[in-house]
Design an enzyme around this catalytic site. Structure first.
Site, PDB file in Angstrom:
ATOM      1  CG  ASP A 225       5.358   3.565   2.587  1.00 14.86           C
ATOM      2  OD1 ASP A 225       4.160   3.270   2.745  1.00 14.86           O
ATOM      3  OD2 ASP A 225       5.999   3.270   1.556  1.00 14.86           O
ATOM      4  CG  ASP A 238       6.013   5.683  -1.114  1.00 13.93           C
ATOM      5  OD1 ASP A 238       6.006   5.176  -2.251  1.00 13.93           O
ATOM      6  OD2 ASP A 238       5.098   5.490  -0.296  1.00 13.93           O
ATOM      7  CE  LYS A 240       6.149   3.704  -4.352  1.00 12.42           C
ATOM      8  NZ  LYS A 240       4.704   3.357  -4.288  1.00 12.42           N
TER       9      LYS A 240
END
Length: 304
Positions: A225, A238, A240
């Site tokens: 990401d 990353d 989430k």
């Protein structure tokens, strides 16, 4: 009134016969010395020995049921992966950040890499049984509550919210002069953006966004990401989303393993002239509010 003599005689005989049968016969054991007999029995039983031994019983069991298959004692040696590969790449170093265009390598599938699995695919196939059980139970409960069509719509909305959230995060990094007035955030993901607002202010030196990585030795693919400086350390980030707060790392399931796999792939990928190092001080944070969570992970996740 009189009775015939023959009938009276039969009745008298029957009465006499019943009285004779009711008499108790004397047993032939009534004269036995029970005390002496019981002591004799005890003496015989005490001197009697069995011809079977543990060895003979085991031999008999082997003939009837076959030999005993003894299990091996558990090994005390820790399991080591067959394809051991270091997380760091000695051929790379920690290059200084140079402002420039962000890396955004597109993941292209062709005849050369169609057989290479992605990190997400590997995690799905190697999911622990207990985690797979709880995931399947959650899915069945949601289907029972929403129905098949409702669950598909619910999953589609979650996927769309994730895409909108990632797009909103990217916009904050791409803008040269970001300001709160210029940023337009969709209402559906405003809670997510607010949840990570304090984190975004500590992220600088963004190098890659939604960029593909390939581990040349272990042969797996992934899309990171974000790669940027977080509080002075180069990290793989990353993002989430979740409907429930996750204040501890153990609540994120296999997400740390996913980030560690991305770090290994990035360090091995020759498309990046830098690598993400490992620090010894844990610096993992989960940010949440009443409706959403934003999860940021970096190099420290690789050693959990």
């Amino acid at each position: 009134m009189g009775f015939p003599s023959g009938q009276f005689s039969r009745v008298d005989n029957i009465s006499t016969s019943c009285q004779w049968r009711a008499r108790k016969k004397n047993s032939q054991y009534s004269t036995v010395d029970t005390e002496r007999y019981s002591s004799l029995v005890r003496e015989v039983l005490s001197s009697k020995t069995s011809s079977q031994t543990p060895e003979s019983i085991e031999d008999e069991d082997c003939q009837l049921y076959g030999p005993i298959v003894r299990s091996r004692p558990p090994s005390q040696q820790p399991k080591v992966p067959k394809n051991l590969h270091p997380l760091l790449n000695d051929a790379k170093g920690q290059s200084e950040y140079v402002p420039g265009p962000l890396a955004r390598i597109t993941l292209k599938r062709d005849s050369n890499n169609t057989h290479i699995p992605s990190v997400t695919r590997i995690l799905q196939k190697t999911m622990p049984p207990d985690q797979a059980f709880y995931l399947e139970r959650w899915k069945r409960r949601m289907i029972a509550e929403l129905g098949e069509e409702g669950f598909r719509e619910y999953s589609s909305n979650l996927f769309r919210q994730g895409k909108l959230f990632h797009a909103a995060i990217e916009d904050t990094f791409i803008q040269e002069t970001p300001s709160k007035e210029d940023q337009e955030c969709p209402a559906e993901v405003s809670g997510y953006i607010e949840s990570v607002s304090d984190v975004l202010s500590d992220i600088t030196g963004v190098r890659a966004i939604e960029s593909a990585v390939h581990h040349s030795a272990l042969q797996y693919l992934g899309i990171v990401d974000c790669v940027a400086q977080y509080r002075g350390s180069l990290c793989v980030i990353d993002w989430k989303t979740s409907e429930k707060p996750k204040p501890f790392l153990r609540h994120t399931y296999d997400n740390p393993l996913q980030v560690a796999a991305y770090i290994g792939a990035l360090n091995s990928d020759h498309n990046y002239n830098y690598q993400v190092n490992i620090t010894m001080t844990p610096d993992i944070e989960c940010f949440h509010d009443t409706s959403s969570i934003g999860h940021i992970g970096g190099t420290e996740l690789s050693k959990q």
